[in-house]
Scaffold this motif. Structure first.
Motif, PDB file in Angstrom:
ATOM      1  N   LEU A 156       3.236  23.539  25.076  1.00  0.00           N
ATOM      2  CA  LEU A 156       3.334  22.717  23.865  1.00  0.00           C
ATOM      3  C   LEU A 156       2.306  21.584  23.876  1.00  0.00           C
ATOM      4  O   LEU A 156       1.649  21.312  22.861  1.00  0.00           O
ATOM      5  CB  LEU A 156       4.749  22.150  23.730  1.00  0.00           C
ATOM      6  N   PHE A 157       2.136  20.927  25.022  1.00  0.00           N
ATOM      7  CA  PHE A 157       1.160  19.837  25.099  1.00  0.00           C
ATOM      8  C   PHE A 157      -0.270  20.359  24.968  1.00  0.00           C
ATOM      9  O   PHE A 157      -1.120  19.710  24.350  1.00  0.00           O
ATOM     10  CB  PHE A 157       1.331  19.074  26.415  1.00  0.00           C
ATOM     11  N   ILE A 158      -0.546  21.515  25.546  1.00  0.00           N
ATOM     12  CA  ILE A 158      -1.894  22.102  25.403  1.00  0.00           C
ATOM     13  C   ILE A 158      -2.192  22.390  23.932  1.00  0.00           C
ATOM     14  O   ILE A 158      -3.281  22.076  23.422  1.00  0.00           O
ATOM     15  CB  ILE A 158      -2.004  23.386  26.249  1.00  0.00           C
ATOM     16  N   ILE A 159      -1.217  22.976  23.232  1.00  0.00           N
ATOM     17  CA  ILE A 159      -1.406  23.273  21.807  1.00  0.00           C
ATOM     18  C   ILE A 159      -1.605  21.988  21.011  1.00  0.00           C
ATOM     19  O   ILE A 159      -2.479  21.918  20.128  1.00  0.00           O
ATOM     20  CB  ILE A 159      -0.203  24.067  21.270  1.00  0.00           C
ATOM     21  N   MET A 160      -0.829  20.960  21.312  1.00  0.00           N
ATOM     22  CA  MET A 160      -0.933  19.709  20.567  1.00  0.00           C
ATOM     23  C   MET A 160      -2.298  19.047  20.778  1.00  0.00           C
ATOM     24  O   MET A 160      -2.953  18.619  19.823  1.00  0.00           O
ATOM     25  CB  MET A 160       0.182  18.744  20.980  1.00  0.00           C
ATOM     26  N   PHE A 161      -2.759  18.975  22.036  1.00  0.00           N
ATOM     27  CA  PHE A 161      -4.047  18.336  22.308  1.00  0.00           C
ATOM     28  C   PHE A 161      -5.213  19.151  21.745  1.00  0.00           C
ATOM     29  O   PHE A 161      -6.206  18.588  21.272  1.00  0.00           O
ATOM     30  CB  PHE A 161      -4.226  18.119  23.810  1.00  0.00           C
ATOM     31  N   PHE A 162      -5.090  20.481  21.783  1.00  0.00           N
ATOM     32  CA  PHE A 162      -6.144  21.306  21.199  1.00  0.00           C
ATOM     33  C   PHE A 162      -6.189  21.125  19.679  1.00  0.00           C
ATOM     34  O   PHE A 162      -7.271  21.089  19.079  1.00  0.00           O
ATOM     35  CB  PHE A 162      -5.907  22.780  21.543  1.00  0.00           C
ATOM     36  N   SER A 179      -0.398  18.991  14.522  1.00  0.00           N
ATOM     37  CA  SER A 179      -0.151  18.175  15.720  1.00  0.00           C
ATOM     38  C   SER A 179       1.165  17.422  15.605  1.00  0.00           C
ATOM     39  O   SER A 179       1.928  17.323  16.581  1.00  0.00           O
ATOM     40  CB  SER A 179      -1.300  17.194  15.934  1.00  0.00           C
ATOM     41  N   LEU A 180       1.449  16.905  14.423  1.00  0.00           N
ATOM     42  CA  LEU A 180       2.720  16.210  14.210  1.00  0.00           C
ATOM     43  C   LEU A 180       3.901  17.162  14.343  1.00  0.00           C
ATOM     44  O   LEU A 180       4.957  16.792  14.867  1.00  0.00           O
ATOM     45  CB  LEU A 180       2.726  15.547  12.829  1.00  0.00           C
ATOM     46  N   LEU A 181       3.719  18.397  13.866  1.00  0.00           N
ATOM     47  CA  LEU A 181       4.781  19.405  14.014  1.00  0.00           C
ATOM     48  C   LEU A 181       5.046  19.701  15.483  1.00  0.00           C
ATOM     49  O   LEU A 181       6.210  19.760  15.916  1.00  0.00           O
ATOM     50  CB  LEU A 181       4.378  20.677  13.270  1.00  0.00           C
ATOM     51  N   ILE A 182       3.995  19.870  16.278  1.00  0.00           N
ATOM     52  CA  ILE A 182       4.183  20.140  17.705  1.00  0.00           C
ATOM     53  C   ILE A 182       4.808  18.928  18.400  1.00  0.00           C
ATOM     54  O   ILE A 182       5.676  19.077  19.265  1.00  0.00           O
ATOM     55  CB  ILE A 182       2.836  20.504  18.366  1.00  0.00           C
ATOM     56  N   ALA A 183       4.387  17.720  18.023  1.00  0.00           N
ATOM     57  CA  ALA A 183       4.971  16.505  18.616  1.00  0.00           C
ATOM     58  C   ALA A 183       6.462  16.411  18.289  1.00  0.00           C
ATOM     59  O   ALA A 183       7.271  16.042  19.152  1.00  0.00           O
ATOM     60  CB  ALA A 183       4.231  15.271  18.103  1.00  0.00           C
ATOM     61  N   ALA A 184       6.831  16.751  17.053  1.00  0.00           N
ATOM     62  CA  ALA A 184       8.245  16.742  16.679  1.00  0.00           C
ATOM     63  C   ALA A 184       9.024  17.795  17.454  1.00  0.00           C
ATOM     64  O   ALA A 184      10.180  17.573  17.853  1.00  0.00           O
ATOM     65  CB  ALA A 184       8.384  16.975  15.174  1.00  0.00           C
ATOM     66  N   THR A 185       8.385  18.938  17.706  1.00  0.00           N
ATOM     67  CA  THR A 185       9.028  19.987  18.499  1.00  0.00           C
ATOM     68  C   THR A 185       9.254  19.524  19.936  1.00  0.00           C
ATOM     69  O   THR A 185      10.315  19.775  20.526  1.00  0.00           O
ATOM     70  CB  THR A 185       8.157  21.257  18.496  1.00  0.00           C
ATOM     71  N   ILE A 186       8.268  18.832  20.497  1.00  0.00           N
ATOM     72  CA  ILE A 186       8.412  18.299  21.864  1.00  0.00           C
ATOM     73  C   ILE A 186       9.544  17.273  21.916  1.00  0.00           C
ATOM     74  O   ILE A 186      10.376  17.287  22.839  1.00  0.00           O
ATOM     75  CB  ILE A 186       7.082  17.683  22.331  1.00  0.00           C
ATOM     76  N   TRP A 187       9.580  16.375  20.929  1.00  0.00           N
ATOM     77  CA  TRP A 187      10.646  15.363  20.896  1.00  0.00           C
ATOM     78  C   TRP A 187      12.016  16.022  20.771  1.00  0.00           C
ATOM     79  O   TRP A 187      12.976  15.640  21.440  1.00  0.00           O
ATOM     80  CB  TRP A 187      10.412  14.398  19.739  1.00  0.00           C
ATOM     81  N   TYR A 188      12.108  17.040  19.909  1.00  0.00           N
ATOM     82  CA  TYR A 188      13.377  17.748  19.735  1.00  0.00           C
ATOM     83  C   TYR A 188      13.799  18.403  21.048  1.00  0.00           C
ATOM     84  O   TYR A 188      14.970  18.340  21.439  1.00  0.00           O
ATOM     85  CB  TYR A 188      13.229  18.797  18.637  1.00  0.00           C
ATOM     86  N   SER A 189      12.842  19.021  21.746  1.00  0.00           N
ATOM     87  CA  SER A 189      13.156  19.681  23.013  1.00  0.00           C
ATOM     88  C   SER A 189      13.592  18.665  24.066  1.00  0.00           C
ATOM     89  O   SER A 189      14.569  18.889  24.796  1.00  0.00           O
ATOM     90  CB  SER A 189      11.939  20.476  23.507  1.00  0.00           C
ATOM     91  N   LEU A 218      15.943  16.075  12.017  1.00  0.00           N
ATOM     92  CA  LEU A 218      15.358  15.647  10.746  1.00  0.00           C
ATOM     93  C   LEU A 218      13.839  15.527  10.850  1.00  0.00           C
ATOM     94  O   LEU A 218      13.103  15.966   9.957  1.00  0.00           O
ATOM     95  CB  LEU A 218      15.966  14.313  10.317  1.00  0.00           C
ATOM     96  N   LEU A 219      13.350  14.939  11.950  1.00  0.00           N
ATOM     97  CA  LEU A 219      11.904  14.826  12.143  1.00  0.00           C
ATOM     98  C   LEU A 219      11.246  16.199  12.221  1.00  0.00           C
ATOM     99  O   LEU A 219      10.152  16.409  11.679  1.00  0.00           O
ATOM    100  CB  LEU A 219      11.610  14.027  13.415  1.00  0.00           C
ATOM    101  N   LEU A 220      11.921  17.141  12.880  1.00  0.00           N
ATOM    102  CA  LEU A 220      11.374  18.494  12.994  1.00  0.00           C
ATOM    103  C   LEU A 220      11.303  19.167  11.622  1.00  0.00           C
ATOM    104  O   LEU A 220      10.304  19.813  11.288  1.00  0.00           O
ATOM    105  CB  LEU A 220      12.232  19.315  13.948  1.00  0.00           C
ATOM    106  N   ILE A 221      12.330  18.997  10.811  1.00  0.00           N
ATOM    107  CA  ILE A 221      12.336  19.603   9.471  1.00  0.00           C
ATOM    108  C   ILE A 221      11.255  18.985   8.593  1.00  0.00           C
ATOM    109  O   ILE A 221      10.514  19.691   7.895  1.00  0.00           O
ATOM    110  CB  ILE A 221      13.727  19.438   8.828  1.00  0.00           C
ATOM    111  N   ILE A 222      11.151  17.644   8.618  1.00  0.00           N
ATOM    112  CA  ILE A 222      10.151  16.970   7.787  1.00  0.00           C
ATOM    113  C   ILE A 222       8.738  17.384   8.184  1.00  0.00           C
ATOM    114  O   ILE A 222       7.893  17.682   7.333  1.00  0.00           O
ATOM    115  CB  ILE A 222      10.315  15.436   7.896  1.00  0.00           C
ATOM    116  N   SER A 223       8.460  17.426   9.491  1.00  0.00           N
ATOM    117  CA  SER A 223       7.121  17.809   9.943  1.00  0.00           C
ATOM    118  C   SER A 223       6.817  19.266   9.599  1.00  0.00           C
ATOM    119  O   SER A 223       5.678  19.604   9.261  1.00  0.00           O
ATOM    120  CB  SER A 223       6.985  17.580  11.453  1.00  0.00           C
ATOM    121  N   THR A 224       7.826  20.139   9.658  1.00  0.00           N
ATOM    122  CA  THR A 224       7.625  21.543   9.283  1.00  0.00           C
ATOM    123  C   THR A 224       7.298  21.672   7.801  1.00  0.00           C
ATOM    124  O   THR A 224       6.374  22.407   7.412  1.00  0.00           O
ATOM    125  CB  THR A 224       8.875  22.372   9.616  1.00  0.00           C
TER     126      THR A 224
END
Length: 245
Positions: A156-162, A179-189, A218-224
């Motif tokens: 997940l971090f590799i995808i976000m930084f790329f 990037s915001l979507l991946i960050a929200a996914t990391i936070w959710y996890s 909620l953050l994950l849904i909004i970013s998606t």
């Protein structure tokens, strides 16, 4: 063997309950307290060691890592109890074993039977998911679990930084949203597997509020939705360019 008691009065002590085993009820379903979230749940755990290995140690583990308060009462030789208190509302280092799940050592020798009591306060219907493992089985499971979680977060971090690199290189806002979507996914996890509390904010249990109150969802849904909208807009612009050419 495990049974339960719902303490609506919130006045029972472990000494009272140890003298009144008849008031406990058998557990008939996984969610034992769907309508009693304001009450304490007491669990009585009776463990008999029928094995002969003197060098074996046993752990009692709860997979419900986000229980608000957990008090584990350990019987002593003087017919009293020692208590270990921890929970999602308390600092992480209050746990006797620094693991993302609530874990307690069961000191039950071969041929011995002990009764433990667990007092629980939670803000959601508790699903009974407890396990007793030997020391070897617990370490094997924990090491493999943390390994797989590290691989998951690593990808997940590799995808976000790329994606952030593509944002700078291509100057396309679509990758910002991704990037915001991946960050929200990391936070959710981090919020849903307990690693965030263990490694990021162990001394600040108040931050668990943002994991327990569906804010992470909620953050994950909004970013998606934001990424999907931007992606569809970019696709529409691409088709318009093709028509013009």
């Amino acid at each position: 063997h495990m049974d339960y008691l719902i303490d609506s009065t919130q006045h029972f002590s472990v000494t009272d309950l140890s003298a009144r085993p008849e008031i406990f009820q058998p557990i008939l379903r996984a969610d034992v307290v769907p309508d009693h979230l304001d009450d304490y749940l007491w669990l009585r755990l009776t463990v008999k060691n029928e094995r002969s290995d003197l060098n074996e140690s046993w752990y009692f583990e709860s997979w419900g890592f986000d229980i608000d308060e957990v008090s584990f009462f350990i019987p002593t030789d003087s017919e009293d109890f020692q208590v270990r208190e921890m929970g999602y509302d308390l600092p992480f280092n209050t746990r006797p074993i620094l693991h993302k799940n609530f874990t307690f050592l069961l000191d039950v020798h071969p041929g011995e039977t002990k009764t433990y009591f667990i007092k629980i306060k939670m803000s959601y219907p508790l699903q009974i998911s407890f396990h007793i493992r030997t020391n070897e089985a617990f370490i094997f499971h924990a090491l493999n679990e943390y390994l797989y979680l590290r691989l998951d977060y690593g990808f997940l971090f590799i995808i976000m930084f790329f994606s952030l690199y593509l944002t700078i290189k291509l100057r396309d806002k679509l990758y910002v949203y991704f990037s915001l979507l991946i960050a929200a996914t990391i936070w959710y996890s981090f919020s849903r597997d307990g690693l965030g509390f263990q490694f990021l904010w162990p001394s600040f249990p108040a931050l668990n509020y943002f994991a327990k109150q569906r804010i992470a969802e909620l953050l994950l849904i909004i970013s998606t939705l934001a990424f999907s909208s931007k992606f569809l807009n970019n696709t529409g612009d691409y088709h318009r360019i093709r028509l013009l050419t």
